[in-house]
Design an enzyme around this catalytic site. Sequence first.
Site, PDB file in Angstrom:
ATOM      1  N   LYS A  33       0.808  -1.199   0.000  1.00 36.27           N
ATOM      2  CA  LYS A  33       0.000   0.000   0.000  1.00 36.27           C
ATOM      3  C   LYS A  33       0.858   1.273   0.000  1.00 36.27           C
ATOM      4  O   LYS A  33       0.630   2.186  -0.794  1.00 36.27           O
ATOM      5  CB  LYS A  33      -0.884  -0.031   1.257  1.00 36.27           C
ATOM      6  CG  LYS A  33      -1.706   1.187   1.452  1.00 36.27           C
ATOM      7  CD  LYS A  33      -2.299   1.181   2.836  1.00 36.27           C
ATOM      8  CE  LYS A  33      -1.231   1.445   3.877  1.00 36.27           C
ATOM      9  NZ  LYS A  33      -1.770   1.640   5.222  1.00 36.27           N
ATOM     10  N   THR A  34       1.847   1.297   0.867  1.00 38.67           N
ATOM     11  CA  THR A  34       2.684   2.493   0.964  1.00 38.67           C
ATOM     12  C   THR A  34       3.426   2.718  -0.346  1.00 38.67           C
ATOM     13  O   THR A  34       3.573   3.854  -0.809  1.00 38.67           O
ATOM     14  CB  THR A  34       3.699   2.347   2.115  1.00 38.67           C
ATOM     15  OG1 THR A  34       2.994   1.913   3.259  1.00 38.67           O
ATOM     16  CG2 THR A  34       4.372   3.663   2.407  1.00 38.67           C
ATOM     17  N   ASP A 224      -4.669   8.177   3.717  1.00 40.83           N
ATOM     18  CA  ASP A 224      -4.190   6.851   4.091  1.00 40.83           C
ATOM     19  C   ASP A 224      -5.049   6.322   5.245  1.00 40.83           C
ATOM     20  O   ASP A 224      -5.638   7.110   5.980  1.00 40.83           O
ATOM     21  CB  ASP A 224      -2.721   6.970   4.519  1.00 40.83           C
ATOM     22  CG  ASP A 224      -2.070   5.611   4.630  1.00 40.83           C
ATOM     23  OD1 ASP A 224      -2.649   4.632   4.130  1.00 40.83           O
ATOM     24  OD2 ASP A 224      -0.979   5.537   5.226  1.00 40.83           O
ATOM     25  N   GLU A 225      -5.102   5.027   5.418  1.00 38.74           N
ATOM     26  CA  GLU A 225      -5.855   4.407   6.523  1.00 38.74           C
ATOM     27  C   GLU A 225      -7.282   4.959   6.568  1.00 38.74           C
ATOM     28  O   GLU A 225      -7.791   5.322   7.634  1.00 38.74           O
ATOM     29  CB  GLU A 225      -5.167   4.678   7.875  1.00 38.74           C
ATOM     30  CG  GLU A 225      -3.705   4.290   7.942  1.00 38.74           C
ATOM     31  CD  GLU A 225      -3.484   2.803   8.159  1.00 38.74           C
ATOM     32  OE1 GLU A 225      -4.453   2.026   8.027  1.00 38.74           O
ATOM     33  OE2 GLU A 225      -2.336   2.424   8.446  1.00 38.74           O
ATOM     34  N   GLN A 255      -9.030  -3.802   8.623  1.00 37.12           N
ATOM     35  CA  GLN A 255      -8.116  -3.296   9.649  1.00 37.12           C
ATOM     36  C   GLN A 255      -8.672  -2.062  10.355  1.00 37.12           C
ATOM     37  O   GLN A 255      -7.932  -1.250  10.896  1.00 37.12           O
ATOM     38  CB  GLN A 255      -6.753  -2.978   9.036  1.00 37.12           C
ATOM     39  CG  GLN A 255      -6.051  -4.217   8.502  1.00 37.12           C
ATOM     40  CD  GLN A 255      -4.662  -3.914   7.993  1.00 37.12           C
ATOM     41  OE1 GLN A 255      -3.801  -3.491   8.744  1.00 37.12           O
ATOM     42  NE2 GLN A 255      -4.454  -4.118   6.709  1.00 37.12           N
ATOM     43  N   ARG A 609       0.798  -8.700  11.044  1.00 36.56           N
ATOM     44  CA  ARG A 609       2.076  -7.990  11.222  1.00 36.56           C
ATOM     45  C   ARG A 609       3.247  -8.915  10.928  1.00 36.56           C
ATOM     46  O   ARG A 609       4.365  -8.475  10.712  1.00 36.56           O
ATOM     47  CB  ARG A 609       2.251  -7.464  12.662  1.00 36.56           C
ATOM     48  CG  ARG A 609       1.272  -6.411  13.178  1.00 36.56           C
ATOM     49  CD  ARG A 609       1.067  -5.289  12.246  1.00 36.56           C
ATOM     50  NE  ARG A 609      -0.097  -5.544  11.411  1.00 36.56           N
ATOM     51  CZ  ARG A 609      -0.325  -4.941  10.263  1.00 36.56           C
ATOM     52  NH1 ARG A 609       0.529  -4.058   9.795  1.00 36.56           N
ATOM     53  NH2 ARG A 609      -1.391  -5.217   9.540  1.00 36.56           N
TER      54      ARG A 609
END
Length: 759
Positions: A33-34, A224-225, A255, A609
Amino acid sequence: MENYLKQLNDPQKQAVLQTEGPVMIIAGAGSGKTRVLTYRIANLIRKGVDPFNIIALTFTNKAAKEMRNRIESVVGHEARNLWMGTFHSIFAKILRMEADKLGYPSHFTIYDSDDSKSLIKSILKEMQIDDKIYKPGMILGRISNAKNNLITAGMYQTDEEVNAYDSSTGRPELGKIYKVYEERCFKAGAMDFDDLLLKTYQLITKFPDVLNKYQHKFKYMMVDEYQDTNHCQFMIIKKLAAVHQNICVVGDDAQSIYSFRGATIKNILSFESEYSDLKIFKLEQNYRSTQVIVNASGGIIKNNKDQLQKKVWTSNATGDKIKVLKAINDNEEGRFVAQAIFDEKMEKQLPNSAFAILYRTNAQSRSFEEALRKLNVPYRIFGGMSFYQRKEIKDFVAYLRLVINNNDEEALKRIINYPVRGIGQTTIDRLILYAGQNNLSFWEVIQRVREYPELRAAASKITDFAIMIQSFGELRKTHNAYELAAYIAKATGLLKFLNEDKTIEGISRYENMVALLNGIKEFVEDDTNEQEKTLENYLQDIALLTDTDKDDPNADKVTLMTIHGSKGLEFPVVFIGGMEENLFPSQMSLGNRKELEEERRLFYVALTRAELKIYLSYATSRFKFGTLLPCEPSRFLDEIDKEFLDIDRRFATATPLSTNNSDKNGDTYSKPSAWMKTAANKPAPFTKPALKPLPQAIENFVPDNTSGLKEGMNVEHQRFGLGMVKKIEGDGDSRKATVLFNEYGEKQLVLKFAKLRLV
DNA sequence: TACTAAGCTCTTTTT
DNA sequence: GAGCTTAGTA
């Protein structure tokens, strides 16, 4: 440009190249994503878009910083002009520039939650409201919730539904408290965290020219998020993007874990209905984790009803199974985990930084810390008490805050008598009272202290204090932040005061203080950004800093943090502790489908994670309230497909969960299976029995009455109710009695202080 | 007014 | 078991 496009898979590439119009990128965990966001921005700049016209909003400073660095490595220093930062910091920046429109000073203070809570406490005290019914934390939660839904105090007070709710819960004064809180913040020239969002919204709705300015400035917006935005953030984004409509949101509904902070998963689930020409891209290939991890976590999240359809997959290796550790209590759990880290390190030749221990609540960190210390494994812990929340730091920062903003009431309250200068609580209460009565700020009352006869005794001390603060303010014109801070530390005697305390805690307090001063020095000497090295700017920086942000990635240490704190991070090996029913999922989420699903998403975040291996641990008993309570394994252990588990042979086989229960909204939810909740193992309920009302005559308990106390006598205690004396030992003032109370069991009481009455 | 000791009340998660 | 409040003392 073409070079780095080659590194992307198809959906990633499409998401990067679709620069115009509304775009939603659904990015599964570990799907790059980043990278996509970075290249998207880099691509825009390459196409000739001025970085000045691009805004990218994130939730943490760390994410913003990382993205800025990565963009810089692609497009060079041009990236510096990007508007990139957290919602709170970007909005604070805008608010400082436009503060006068809202009647705020541009150097307004940002109250953190401690300040907010303390303000609420003093409001309750002044209004003579019982803080047992109106709990400060709960009130702050209500206010925060209201603000996140764009409800101001005025609207709150006139909303009948809200009022009916508050009345039904026995708190009809909430609207009034909110109103006073709002006024006091305004008078103090302070905004709390939620104000940074709410006031931004008010700014752009009340001042069309301001809205117009930023709408045209932000030609390209990225969020983002996105799954963690609340209603207020959504409305701001929507308004700002209304002209160009080049809005790109990136997120993963699986998430979404911040609903307690007002985040609403609705924003991402219904984004599609907001923009008819929305382009949706799904990033479903996971590059981070092994197949075991991807498939096991995918199997868990499948149990949720609220979610967007996607199929996360990976072409990585199969990997190790998830190992389950069973311990008898939290200390043994700590030892098992520390030992496993030690062993893995040897076996796989991994550095300490390859490991993370994640848990549901901060309180769980203790046993892991102790065990790691014993094995000499270096660790770093996030959350809990952050550096800037420590008393000595907050006290000193309060001086700095007060110098910048004299009206900052919370800062003033902290330090007016610290170090002690003979201005006691009574005096302070009076000052606050007069401030309220005369509609003045705390500082303004101090300026006129001689007009109030009752304050005459302390007047000269108060005036001296005010003059000192003002003199610091004068120095501000000629000195930089560090020089001024160092001067204040000396002039107030604080540095010396802390240095005199040679206890272990005292030394650490002094060191913290020195570290803070060094931090200010670094701030002044840091020339990587152009902002002026003023005290205002320094305070602005630290007000929005969290301790996850001062992470030093080079240190080779094991990471300990809450699952919430781990969002966006990755580690080769992840330990998830406290896999117990009532702890994870939290007891508070049980019996409500939506909350239980959020706990499940939290578990999903924790699992994803990990790159290589996961350990899950649980204890069969754990201390709560100083009592050891039996625990049952979490239902989430039950939900993992057995083929992915490497179960300790002592781990009992579970029966499937029943799903035919429903909550008050008619939503079905799963209940723990029967083997988890046998009557014998059920933890004691947390609700304490209500204390029976006492007869008038014995309302006042006199300790002296206990002089004739003998074993076998019946007694009544103010709090514990009726009981019988089992044993008396010691003599004189240290005489102790062991009393068996009907409702609380055995208690040992020091008779000198025991509020007992013979029955 | 300042300090100390005992009692009381919690326990999610955080920008 | 910790942080905060209250009561008692100097």
